[in-house]
Design a protein around this motif. Structure first.
Motif, PDB file in Angstrom:
ATOM      1  N   ASP A 157       0.830  -1.209   0.000  1.00 37.90           N
ATOM      2  CA  ASP A 157       0.000   0.000   0.000  1.00 37.90           C
ATOM      3  C   ASP A 157       0.863   1.257   0.000  1.00 37.90           C
ATOM      4  N   GLU A 158       0.358   2.315  -0.623  1.00 38.05           N
ATOM      5  CA  GLU A 158       1.046   3.602  -0.600  1.00 38.05           C
ATOM      6  C   GLU A 158       0.700   4.344   0.689  1.00 38.05           C
ATOM      7  N   PHE A 159       1.715   4.886   1.337  1.00 39.13           N
ATOM      8  CA  PHE A 159       1.528   5.693   2.534  1.00 39.13           C
ATOM      9  C   PHE A 159       1.860   7.149   2.197  1.00 39.13           C
ATOM     10  N   PHE A 160       1.277   8.069   2.983  1.00 37.34           N
ATOM     11  CA  PHE A 160       1.381   9.489   2.657  1.00 37.34           C
ATOM     12  C   PHE A 160       1.934  10.283   3.840  1.00 37.34           C
ATOM     13  N   ASP A 161       2.145  11.585   3.608  1.00 39.43           N
ATOM     14  CA  ASP A 161       2.805  12.432   4.608  1.00 39.43           C
ATOM     15  C   ASP A 161       2.135  12.332   5.978  1.00 39.43           C
ATOM     16  N   MET A 162       0.804  12.378   6.017  1.00 38.52           N
ATOM     17  CA  MET A 162       0.119  12.338   7.304  1.00 38.52           C
ATOM     18  C   MET A 162       0.359  11.021   8.028  1.00 38.52           C
ATOM     19  N   ASP A 163       0.480   9.931   7.282  1.00 41.45           N
ATOM     20  CA  ASP A 163       0.779   8.636   7.912  1.00 41.45           C
ATOM     21  C   ASP A 163       2.112   8.694   8.649  1.00 41.45           C
ATOM     22  N   TYR A 164       3.106   9.266   7.993  1.00 43.83           N
ATOM     23  CA  TYR A 164       4.430   9.346   8.605  1.00 43.83           C
ATOM     24  C   TYR A 164       4.482  10.376   9.723  1.00 43.83           C
ATOM     25  N   GLU A 165       3.695  11.438   9.603  1.00 44.80           N
ATOM     26  CA  GLU A 165       3.652  12.439  10.661  1.00 44.80           C
ATOM     27  C   GLU A 165       3.180  11.806  11.965  1.00 44.80           C
ATOM     28  N   CYS A 166       2.152  10.964  11.886  1.00 49.17           N
ATOM     29  CA  CYS A 166       1.633  10.302  13.089  1.00 49.17           C
ATOM     30  C   CYS A 166       2.680   9.361  13.684  1.00 49.17           C
ATOM     31  N   SER A 167       3.310   8.561  12.834  1.00 47.01           N
ATOM     32  CA  SER A 167       4.341   7.648  13.329  1.00 47.01           C
ATOM     33  C   SER A 167       5.529   8.419  13.881  1.00 47.01           C
ATOM     34  N   ASN A 168       5.883   9.499  13.226  1.00 42.51           N
ATOM     35  CA  ASN A 168       7.017  10.315  13.645  1.00 42.51           C
ATOM     36  C   ASN A 168       6.812  10.873  15.046  1.00 42.51           C
ATOM     37  N   ILE A 169       5.607  11.335  15.328  1.00 37.54           N
ATOM     38  CA  ILE A 169       5.314  11.872  16.658  1.00 37.54           C
ATOM     39  C   ILE A 169       5.452  10.777  17.714  1.00 37.54           C
ATOM     40  N   GLY A 170       4.934   9.604  17.414  1.00 35.41           N
ATOM     41  CA  GLY A 170       5.013   8.515  18.374  1.00 35.41           C
ATOM     42  C   GLY A 170       6.431   8.076  18.663  1.00 35.41           C
ATOM     43  N   ILE A 171       7.255   8.023  17.621  1.00 41.88           N
ATOM     44  CA  ILE A 171       8.643   7.592  17.780  1.00 41.88           C
ATOM     45  C   ILE A 171       9.482   8.642  18.495  1.00 41.88           C
ATOM     46  N   TYR A 172       9.325   9.895  18.085  1.00 41.44           N
ATOM     47  CA  TYR A 172      10.229  10.945  18.550  1.00 41.44           C
ATOM     48  C   TYR A 172       9.896  11.438  19.958  1.00 41.44           C
ATOM     49  N   THR A 173       8.632  11.336  20.352  1.00 38.30           N
ATOM     50  CA  THR A 173       8.226  11.857  21.654  1.00 38.30           C
ATOM     51  C   THR A 173       8.086  10.781  22.710  1.00 38.30           C
ATOM     52  N   GLY A 174       8.094   9.508  22.303  1.00 39.27           N
ATOM     53  CA  GLY A 174       7.905   8.450  23.266  1.00 39.27           C
ATOM     54  C   GLY A 174       6.451   8.257  23.639  1.00 39.27           C
ATOM     55  N   ALA A 175       5.541   8.741  22.800  1.00 37.11           N
ATOM     56  CA  ALA A 175       4.109   8.602  23.079  1.00 37.11           C
ATOM     57  C   ALA A 175       3.677   7.151  23.044  1.00 37.11           C
ATOM     58  N   TRP A 176       4.438   6.306  22.319  1.00 39.09           N
ATOM     59  CA  TRP A 176       4.140   4.881  22.267  1.00 39.09           C
ATOM     60  C   TRP A 176       5.042   4.147  23.246  1.00 39.09           C
ATOM     61  N   ALA A 177       5.040   2.835  23.138  1.00 36.38           N
ATOM     62  CA  ALA A 177       5.885   2.035  24.028  1.00 36.38           C
ATOM     63  C   ALA A 177       7.352   2.406  23.842  1.00 36.38           C
ATOM     64  N   GLU A 178       8.109   2.261  24.901  1.00 41.61           N
ATOM     65  CA  GLU A 178       9.518   2.654  24.872  1.00 41.61           C
ATOM     66  C   GLU A 178      10.294   1.924  23.788  1.00 41.61           C
ATOM     67  N   LYS A 179       9.933   0.680  23.489  1.00 37.31           N
ATOM     68  CA  LYS A 179      10.649  -0.095  22.484  1.00 37.31           C
ATOM     69  C   LYS A 179      10.482   0.497  21.093  1.00 37.31           C
ATOM     70  N   GLU A 180       9.433   1.316  20.878  1.00 38.10           N
ATOM     71  CA  GLU A 180       9.209   1.950  19.590  1.00 38.10           C
ATOM     72  C   GLU A 180       9.721   3.383  19.582  1.00 38.10           C
ATOM     73  N   SER A 181      10.387   3.810  20.649  1.00 36.41           N
ATOM     74  CA  SER A 181      10.840   5.189  20.780  1.00 36.41           C
ATOM     75  C   SER A 181      12.332   5.243  21.054  1.00 36.41           C
ATOM     76  N   LEU A 182      13.096   4.511  20.250  1.00 35.46           N
ATOM     77  CA  LEU A 182      14.541   4.420  20.419  1.00 35.46           C
ATOM     78  C   LEU A 182      15.195   5.787  20.401  1.00 35.46           C
ATOM     79  N   PHE A 183      14.671   6.709  19.590  1.00 37.38           N
ATOM     80  CA  PHE A 183      15.354   7.978  19.362  1.00 37.38           C
ATOM     81  C   PHE A 183      15.049   9.020  20.422  1.00 37.38           C
ATOM     82  N   MET A 184      14.192   8.700  21.372  1.00 37.07           N
ATOM     83  CA  MET A 184      13.841   9.684  22.391  1.00 37.07           C
ATOM     84  C   MET A 184      14.989   9.925  23.367  1.00 37.07           C
ATOM     85  N   ASN A 185      15.634   8.844  23.811  1.00 33.02           N
ATOM     86  CA  ASN A 185      16.676   8.961  24.835  1.00 33.02           C
ATOM     87  C   ASN A 185      18.042   8.474  24.368  1.00 33.02           C
TER      88      ASN A 185
END
Length: 222
Positions: free
Chosen positions: A159-187
């Motif tokens: 499937d094709e993914f778009f900017d908004m799809d990545y924006e949502c994932s980006n927020i979760g990864i970069y801020t640690g909003a999801w589980a710590e294992k998915e937020s490697l780049f936070m700390n």
């Protein structure tokens, strides 16, 4: 991290800084399109399990690219400019069983088309396609002193993914909003560089990795 194209150009080209998959592959996609190739971006689920173990997939937190370089043809290749230390270093044909060499002759990558085990979809009668189709990128490492290791790097769908799809994932990864294992780049500060090392230097790196408390050193032997 701002992953819009203008911000990424400024970050990479002007400021000389880095990013992760959402940054690298977003800008890479624009470069491929600017060269006249048909391309789109997709998303994958990273496997956190070690080699030779059953997979443990995260959610769709990885960006990869699909490129169709031949005019009038839907022949598709997968490319990835930011998939970690063992990611593909060259395009791989989107075909079940396709293989390419990795960063060295002892490293290889393959694509396997399979069904998602957790899918609730039923198999279509008279169809060769499994229910809940997904692709898996496999990496193998051959060793002179032991057996070949095999690991699923990530799975993905077409499937094709778009900017908004990545924006949502980006927020979760970069801020640690999801589980710590998915937020490697936070700390963590994560960097990578590929170069050839002698066995003596590899042994020294291993010693430093075992004795270090504040830096993660990952060296793969090929």
């Amino acid at each position: 991290m701002d992953i819009s194209v203008p911000a990424l150009y400024r970050r990479f080209v002007v400021e000389g800084k880095g990013s992760y998959c959402f940054g690298h592959n977003t800008l890479f996609l624009q470069m491929i399109r600017a060269l006249g190739y048909r391309a789109y971006s997709g998303s994958g689920r990273i496997n956190t399990a070690p080699a030779n173990y059953p997979p443990n997939f995260l959610s769709f937190v990885h960006e990869l690219l699909f490129v169709q370089p031949l005019k009038g043809s839907n022949t598709t290749y997968v490319v990835d400019a930011s998939g970690g230390g063992s990611c593909i270093t060259r395009p791989i044909l989107l075909k079940n069983g396709a293989k390419v060499m990795g960063a060295s002759p002892s490293e290889g990558h393959a694509l396997v088309k399979t069904g998602r085990v957790e899918s609730s979809l039923e198999h279509i009668p008279n169809s060769k396609e499994p229910a809940g189709v997904e692709w898996r990128l496999i990496v193998t490492h051959a060793s002179d002193s032991g057996p070949t290791s095999t690991r699923i790097m990530y799975s993905f769908i077409e499937d094709e993914f778009f900017d908004m799809d990545y924006e949502c994932s980006n927020i979760g990864i970069y801020t640690g909003a999801w589980a710590e294992k998915e937020s490697l780049f936070m700390n963590n500060i994560v960097c990578a560089r590929c170069f050839w090392l002698s066995l003596d230097i590899l042994d020294a790196w291993d010693c430093m990795r075992m004795n270090s408390n504040d830096i993660s050193v990952h060296v793969q032997r090929h």
